[in-house]
Each structure stands twice: as C-alpha cells, then as structure tokens.
Design a protein around this motif. Structure first.
Motif, PDB file in Angstrom:
ATOM      1  N   ARG A  44      -0.770   3.164  48.579  1.00 31.17           N
ATOM      2  CA  ARG A  44      -1.336   4.588  47.859  1.00 31.17           C
ATOM      3  C   ARG A  44      -2.533   5.126  48.703  1.00 31.17           C
ATOM      4  O   ARG A  44      -2.298   6.185  48.778  1.00 31.17           O
ATOM      5  CB  ARG A  44      -2.136   4.131  46.527  1.00 31.17           C
ATOM      6  N   LYS A  70      -0.532  19.306  41.744  1.00 23.42           N
ATOM      7  CA  LYS A  70       0.505  19.279  40.869  1.00 23.42           C
ATOM      8  C   LYS A  70       1.721  19.851  41.654  1.00 23.42           C
ATOM      9  O   LYS A  70       2.739  19.415  41.146  1.00 23.42           O
ATOM     10  CB  LYS A  70       0.130  20.497  39.662  1.00 23.42           C
ATOM     11  N   ARG A  86      -2.649  13.400  39.046  1.00 25.41           N
ATOM     12  CA  ARG A  86      -1.440  12.404  39.334  1.00 25.41           C
ATOM     13  C   ARG A  86      -1.557  11.058  38.504  1.00 25.41           C
ATOM     14  O   ARG A  86      -0.791  10.336  38.287  1.00 25.41           O
ATOM     15  CB  ARG A  86      -1.497  12.015  40.806  1.00 25.41           C
ATOM     16  N   THR A 145      -6.901  14.919  42.729  1.00 25.83           N
ATOM     17  CA  THR A 145      -5.546  13.922  42.572  1.00 25.83           C
ATOM     18  C   THR A 145      -5.658  13.208  41.293  1.00 25.83           C
ATOM     19  O   THR A 145      -4.755  12.855  40.665  1.00 25.83           O
ATOM     20  CB  THR A 145      -5.880  13.036  43.623  1.00 25.83           C
ATOM     21  N   ALA A 146      -6.868  12.778  41.105  1.00 22.39           N
ATOM     22  CA  ALA A 146      -7.054  11.647  39.788  1.00 22.39           C
ATOM     23  C   ALA A 146      -6.631  12.476  38.615  1.00 22.39           C
ATOM     24  O   ALA A 146      -6.025  11.919  37.715  1.00 22.39           O
ATOM     25  CB  ALA A 146      -8.508  11.459  39.542  1.00 22.39           C
ATOM     26  N   TYR A 154       6.699   5.398  48.410  1.00 28.60           N
ATOM     27  CA  TYR A 154       6.311   4.083  48.075  1.00 28.60           C
ATOM     28  C   TYR A 154       7.705   3.199  48.369  1.00 28.60           C
ATOM     29  O   TYR A 154       7.526   1.923  48.596  1.00 28.60           O
ATOM     30  CB  TYR A 154       5.884   4.047  46.693  1.00 28.60           C
ATOM     31  N   GLU A 174       6.241  11.358  46.154  1.00 28.41           N
ATOM     32  CA  GLU A 174       5.643  10.096  45.978  1.00 28.41           C
ATOM     33  C   GLU A 174       6.465   8.949  45.925  1.00 28.41           C
ATOM     34  O   GLU A 174       5.990   7.811  46.540  1.00 28.41           O
ATOM     35  CB  GLU A 174       4.680  10.299  44.909  1.00 28.41           C
ATOM     36  N   GLU A 175       7.260   8.861  45.080  1.00 28.03           N
ATOM     37  CA  GLU A 175       8.180   7.805  44.757  1.00 28.03           C
ATOM     38  C   GLU A 175       8.723   7.164  46.246  1.00 28.03           C
ATOM     39  O   GLU A 175       8.722   6.357  46.585  1.00 28.03           O
ATOM     40  CB  GLU A 175       9.368   8.115  43.940  1.00 28.03           C
ATOM     41  N   LEU A 198      -0.208  13.360  50.909  1.00 25.44           N
ATOM     42  CA  LEU A 198      -0.807  14.299  49.916  1.00 25.44           C
ATOM     43  C   LEU A 198      -1.572  15.287  50.713  1.00 25.44           C
ATOM     44  O   LEU A 198      -1.697  16.499  50.476  1.00 25.44           O
ATOM     45  CB  LEU A 198      -1.332  13.573  48.865  1.00 25.44           C
ATOM     46  N   ARG A 239      -6.326  21.431  41.752  1.00 29.14           N
ATOM     47  CA  ARG A 239      -5.226  21.179  40.690  1.00 29.14           C
ATOM     48  C   ARG A 239      -3.831  21.635  40.672  1.00 29.14           C
ATOM     49  O   ARG A 239      -2.694  20.722  41.028  1.00 29.14           O
ATOM     50  CB  ARG A 239      -5.967  21.227  39.350  1.00 29.14           C
ATOM     51  N   GLU A 276       6.518  14.729  42.532  1.00 26.63           N
ATOM     52  CA  GLU A 276       6.650  13.507  42.521  1.00 26.63           C
ATOM     53  C   GLU A 276       7.547  12.508  43.109  1.00 26.63           C
ATOM     54  O   GLU A 276       7.243  11.533  43.418  1.00 26.63           O
ATOM     55  CB  GLU A 276       6.594  13.209  40.800  1.00 26.63           C
ATOM     56  N   LEU A 328     -10.138  14.305  46.102  1.00 25.24           N
ATOM     57  CA  LEU A 328      -9.901  12.944  45.145  1.00 25.24           C
ATOM     58  C   LEU A 328      -9.918  13.103  43.769  1.00 25.24           C
ATOM     59  O   LEU A 328      -8.961  12.689  43.174  1.00 25.24           O
ATOM     60  CB  LEU A 328     -11.031  11.936  45.619  1.00 25.24           C
ATOM     61  N   ALA A 329     -10.966  13.815  43.502  1.00 28.09           N
ATOM     62  CA  ALA A 329     -11.078  14.159  42.008  1.00 28.09           C
ATOM     63  C   ALA A 329      -9.797  14.875  41.602  1.00 28.09           C
ATOM     64  O   ALA A 329      -9.194  14.655  40.185  1.00 28.09           O
ATOM     65  CB  ALA A 329     -12.156  14.915  41.709  1.00 28.09           C
ATOM     66  N   PHE A 384      -0.401   7.278  51.295  1.00 31.89           N
ATOM     67  CA  PHE A 384       0.117   8.228  50.730  1.00 31.89           C
ATOM     68  C   PHE A 384      -0.786   9.309  50.408  1.00 31.89           C
ATOM     69  O   PHE A 384      -0.805  10.657  50.832  1.00 31.89           O
ATOM     70  CB  PHE A 384       0.869   8.154  49.439  1.00 31.89           C
ATOM     71  N   LEU A 385      -2.073   9.031  49.798  1.00 35.23           N
ATOM     72  CA  LEU A 385      -3.077   9.935  49.832  1.00 35.23           C
ATOM     73  C   LEU A 385      -3.391  10.645  50.822  1.00 35.23           C
ATOM     74  O   LEU A 385      -3.596  11.792  51.014  1.00 35.23           O
ATOM     75  CB  LEU A 385      -4.372   9.211  48.971  1.00 35.23           C
TER      76      LEU A 385
END
Lengths: 288, 365
Positions: free
Chosen positions: A191, A174, A109, A105-106, A185, A181-182, A199, A170, A178, A102-103, A194-195
């Motif tokens: 979200r 990375k 992203r 990702t934060a 959605y 991800e798009e 991911l 990380r 992206e 989680l961290a 997706f996570l």
C-alpha cells in the motif's frame, strides 16, 4: 488534445472573421491593461528619483538606474527578510502538500465512519476567517514561545491552507482509476508503495495547482508578520521590508517599487513554472 | 467522477446507519486522530475488534459492507485512513479549531492589556462585549460597508473573470497566451506589492492614471467612495485571474463530443451555452463564487495599506481591519474577538448555503 482542438474549431466556426479579429484585439488590449501595473512597477523601480516624483509621468525612462535597488539591498537585513519569506513559503508549500495528499487519499480512497462529517468539517474550516484568529493565535504563539520566530508564520499558514488543499486534491485522487490500484496490488505492490510510487506522481499536477494557493497565502502574509514578529525584526518577512520604504506621508516610491519588483519576481517565476499544470490542474479539480 | 453508488456511501452517514458492521476505523483511530468524537462513538459499536492484533486482515475480510466486493483494495483500510488523516487533523485541530474556540472564549471575557500581562484575572462578561459592540453605531456602519464592499468585489470579480474566460475560448493562441500571462502576473503579485503599485498609479501628483483621464490632482484615497473604488479595482485586478483560469479550464474540460453532438443537432450558439455549457460549468461557478466570497469578505492587506489603516477617520474600515485596530492598536482584545466571531458566523452562514447547493445538486461528497 481533442477537446482543445474542438474548442478552437468551435471558436473558429462560431465567430465570424471580423468579430474574431475584434475579440483578439480586445484580448490584447485587456492583456496590456492588466499588465500595466506590473510594467509601471518595474519601470518606476528603474527610474531615477527625480523622474518618479515628476508631475508629468512618462511611460518610459531615458536613463535607467539601479539606485533604488541599491537602496533596497543596502537596507539592513533585506536579504535576511527575503530568505525568511522563502523559508516560510517553501516550508508551507512542502509540508501542506504532503499532509494534504495523505488526507485527500484517506477521504477519497477509503470508506470509513465520519468520512462525510470530516469532509464537511474541512469545508467549514475553509471558511474560517484567518484574520479573525490573529488574536487567539497571538496568545497561543506567545504561550508556546513562538513569537518572533518563523514558526509563528509557518504553522498557522500550514493549518489554513490544508482544508482548501484537501478539498481540491480530492478531485485528483478520485480521478485515478481504481483498476490501477487493483493492478498494482496484484503485481505485489504494498500500500505504501502504491501511495508514493503510483498515486503520488499521478496526483502531482493537482499538488502543483494546490501549492499555488498555499505559496501565495504564505508569501503574501502581511497580518501575521505584522502581529507576531514584534521585537526581533531579523525574523520578519518581505512585506515588512517593503513598508520600510512606504511611509504614507512621504513614500520613497523608488524604494517601494524596487522592493515590490524583487518581491514579485519569485512568485512570477513560480507561476511561469507551473503555468501549464495550473490550468490543467484547475480543470481537473473542478471537473469531479 | 464516479457517481456509481458505492456501498458505503449511498445512505447519508447518519450515526445509526449500520453501526456494528464497520468495526475497524474509529476504534483504532484513537491514537492518531485525537479530539474526534468518532473515537468515542465507535468504541461501543464494534464487537471488540479493536483489540485484534491483525487489523488489516480483519478489515479486509470479504463480504462486509464498505469493504468487500468491488471496492478498491486500498479502501479496506481499518485504521489506515485515520493514520493518513492524523497529521492533517492534528494541525487543523491545534491551529484552527482550538483558536476558534479561544476566539469565542475571549469574546466573552474582559480581556485588555491588564489581563494579557497577567496583572488582573480575566473576568467573565457574558454577552457584555457583544452588547458594547452592537451598541456602537460605528460597528453597524463597518458591517454594512464590509458586506457591500465584499459584494461589489465578488460581483465584479466574477463578471470580469467569466467574461474573459469566454473571450479566451474565442481567440487564437497568441492573444490567448498574452492575456493568460498578464492575468498570471496580476495573480502572482503579492497583496502588499499590488496595493502600493496601485497607489502609485492613482497618485494625485505622480500617477499616470490622473494624467490619462485628465483628472488633474484628484485624490482617490481622500473620498470615502473613491477610496473604496480604488481598493475594489486592485482586488478585482488580483483576483479575477483565479476565476478566469478556473472557468476557462472548466470550459476546456467539457468533452468535445458533447459540444459536437449539440451542434450536429442544430443547436444555436446561445442554446449551446445555456443548455450544455452552463449546467456543466455550474459546479465550477459555485466553487469560484464561494472562494471569492470568502476571500473578498476577508480583505485586509489592501484596505490596510491603501487607505492607511482604514481611511480618514475610519471611513474605509472593513470588519477585519476594524477588529485588528480594536485588538492590537487599542488592546481591546475581547471586542476584537467579538468582531471575529461575527465574521465567523457570517461566513458560516455562507458555507451552509453552499452545502445546501451541493446537496441539492445531488453531488456525492
């Protein structure tokens, strides 16, 4: 894999045949030297007592015995220690992997204020000498009534493995494009979905690589078990059980080696399971 | 991977970068992300978006710096990143940052058995503990031993690890697998286990090493330097695999095209190594060096077990074991904490050097 193939060609073309054979011979020799302590450990665990204490050590044994293992498992609570070690290591691995995912990702992203500051803080947190914190942690665990419980071993290890895990993951987060991800959605994924459904599986090899480090740090823990588990020995872990047999003046080598073997096997199994992912994982982590 | 300057990241994130434009984050962070100065600073900056009931939509408004355009959809987060970070920050804050603060605090107090049991109040000592520590000749000796020992461990680990990583790329599958498995075995061996096994290998009476080397009953743990050397061998044995596997993975991750192009251009082997591989591997080398410094500076178990708590008359003490002995064996918690602070400061200095290296390489954090 193309890269791999090329490195192999690279090796083949660049090195003359006799040199390559010399390289391979030395690789095998080094492998034997590196593996020798483990071989000796297992061998001594199966040797009868008299033979270990022989001043003419032999690299084989004619009558292997399970005596040492019987002594180890006959020791009160050895099974309990083993279970405790497993509980500690598995909890640390699972919890820190989730929190770190989680961290990571934060911080990869999202763009938010103090993101870089946080990253630098995680980096600095990695450097904190864990062992130096034994003193304050001892008082903290005492104040929260955690002394003599597995919590005193689990909680600090989660905290200590997190900064490194976040820093390492990380790179993996990375590397996920992206565009993916798009697309998710656009297809209507939330979200959260997706996570966890896109991911998480993609980053999984990275989680495996990081979990190696948290597993080792928790499984190896010696100092905290020694300092925080002081009166209720049923809450102790394997390193402590091993030291029952290791008395500096008169060690029971058979017992020590049998306990060592038992203690090493779970990690070996874990390593063999993750071996392939570990190599690709480290490659992925360091590439970015 | 992406070196493309993302809108939000290009300027160094100074506090005054663009305060009013990024509302979301810090404001809403407060419930989750405790103890962060972020919350306080952010509070005054945004035009009171904090009260808005539809955070995600607000944050997702297009055209804003850091949120719109070609940014990833996940990036339009508002409070979400702080939610994701909350567990990590709580755990790290509670079990790492706070203990560091306490460590510093105790190092300034008089804190022995009497204070621990609550018999006497802890009194403030100022730099008294540090004065005691720095006035003690043994401390300087242990500090020097720690730095030299850790340095020797780092250099040997890196040397062995890198050499074997290169060797791995030069051999076929079977020797490679053999070496890789042996290394993983050494890596997997717990520190306590490894320590006792190495003691048995080098045992003056029962160990095979003295027989192979024809050393008779030479005791490795008796002399100061041979005891340090023995621990060093064990440390290198269990930590070179990390370097080897990482560097090997790094070499393998170099794109084939790059090597191909270099060799098509007629570059020699040495030239390829120096001009193509080395620069590409530099980030990896920095990472493994730093990790080795951190790990080797903090070696505890091996020294403690192999030299029986610091060697004869403390001749094999390193800072970690020294601090442990002071604190837990003789109940001088303040002195132990002061030693801990010294270690912390040394590693912090290493971190700053590392950060400078990263920055100089122009790498994006």
């Amino acid at each position: 894999m193309k890269t791999q193939g090329f490195v192999r060609d690279f090796a083949r073309r660049s090195v003359q045949r006799p040199w390559r054979l010399a390289a391979e011979a030395s690789a095998l020799l080094i492998a034997a030297v590196v593996a020798f302590p483990l071989y000796w450990m297992a061998l001594s665990a199966f040797k009868p007592a008299g033979e270990i204490e022989s001043t003419e050590p032999r690299p084989w044994t004619l009558d292997p015995t399970l005596d040492s293992f019987r002594r180890v498992f006959g020791q009160q609570e050895f099974g309990r220690y083993f279970l405790n070690s497993l509980i500690v290591a598995v909890t640390v691995v699972a919890v820190s992997a989730l929190i770190a995912f989680l961290a990571a990702t934060a911080v990869t992203r999202f763009r938010f204020r103090f993101r870089t500051t946080l990253l630098i803080m995680f980096l600095i947190a990695q450097m904190v000498p864990v062992e130096a914190l034994t003193i304050p942690l001892f008082f903290q665990m005492r104040d929260f009534g955690q002394l003599n419980t597995l919590g005193a071993l689990i909680l600090p290890h989660i905290a200590f493995s997190l900064p490194f895990a976040i820093w390492m993951l990380r790179g993996f987060v990375k590397a996920v494009p992206e565009a993916l991800e798009e697309a998710a959605y656009i297809d209507g994924a939330s979200r959260t979905r997706f996570l966890w459904q896109i991911l998480f599986p993609l980053v999984f090899p990275g989680l495996v690589a990081t979990s190696v480090f948290s597993f080792i740090s928790a499984w190896n823990d010696f100092l905290f078990a020694k300092s925080f588990i002081i009166s209720d020995t049923s809450q102790s872990t394997l390193p402590m059980a091993l030291l029952v047999f290791y008395k500096p003046d008169d060690p029971d080598w058979g017992g020590v080696m049998a306990a060592s073997t038992v203690m090493t096997i779970p990690v070996l199994i874990f390593f063999v399971l993750v071996q392939r992912r570990l190599v690709s994982g480290l490659g992925g982590a360091v590439k970015d | 991977m992406t070196n493309r300057p993302l809108p939000g990241s290009a300027p160094p994130p100074g506090p005054s970068a663009e305060p009013p434009s990024r509302e979301g984050g810090p404001d809403r962070a407060r419930p989750g992300a405790t103890a962060l100065p972020a919350a306080r600073r952010g509070a005054g900056s945004g035009p009171a978006k904090g009260a808005s009931p539809a955070p995600v939509r607000t944050a997702a408004r297009p055209g804003r710096r850091g949120g719109g355009g070609r940014k990833s959809p996940l990036a339009r987060g508002g409070w979400t990143p702080w939610l994701y970070l909350a567990p990590a920050l709580v755990v790290i804050g509670g079990l790492l940052v706070y203990p560091v603060y306490q460590l510093g605090l105790i190092s300034f107090l008089e804190y022995t058995q009497a204070q621990v049991s609550g018999g006497e109040p802890a009194t403030f000592q100022g730099f008294g503990n540090y004065a005691t520590l720095f006035g003690d000749a043994q401390f300087w000796q242990v500090l020097l031993a720690t730095v030299l020992f850790a340095g020797a461990c780092v250099v040997s680990t890196l040397g062995v690890g890198c050499a074997l990583a290169v060797l791995l790329t030069r051999v076929r599958a079977v020797p490679r697998l053999a070496l890789m498995l042996a290394a993983l075995g050494a890596w997997a061996t717990p520190a306590v286990t490894g320590s006792t096994v190495w003691l048995l290998l080098f045992d003056p009476d029962f160990g095979p090493v003295n027989r192979i080397l024809g050393l008779g009953d030479h005791s490795w743990t008796y002399g100061r330097y041979s005891a340090f050397a023995l621990v060093l061998l064990e440390v290198v044995w269990c930590s070179f695999p990390f370097v080897m596997v990482t560097v090997y993975a790094g070499i393998r991750a170099v794109p084939a095209e790059v090597l191909e192009a270099a060799s098509l251009d007629g570059a020699s082997q040495w030239r390829i190594w120096r001009s193509v591989l080395a620069p590409m591997l530099r980030p990896i080398l920095v990472v493994v060096t730093i990790q080795s410094v951190i790990w080797d500076f903090k070696v505890f178990t091996q020294i403690y077990v192999m030299t029986g708590g610091g060697g004869i008359a403390g001749q094999n003490l390193v800072l970690n074991v020294y601090a442990y002995q002071k604190a837990f064996a003789s109940s001088q918690y303040s002195l132990g904490s002061a030693i801990g602070v010294v270690m912390l400061l040394i590693l912090l200095a290493v971190t700053l050097v590392y950060l400078r290296l990263i920055r100089r390489q122009g790498e994006e954090l």
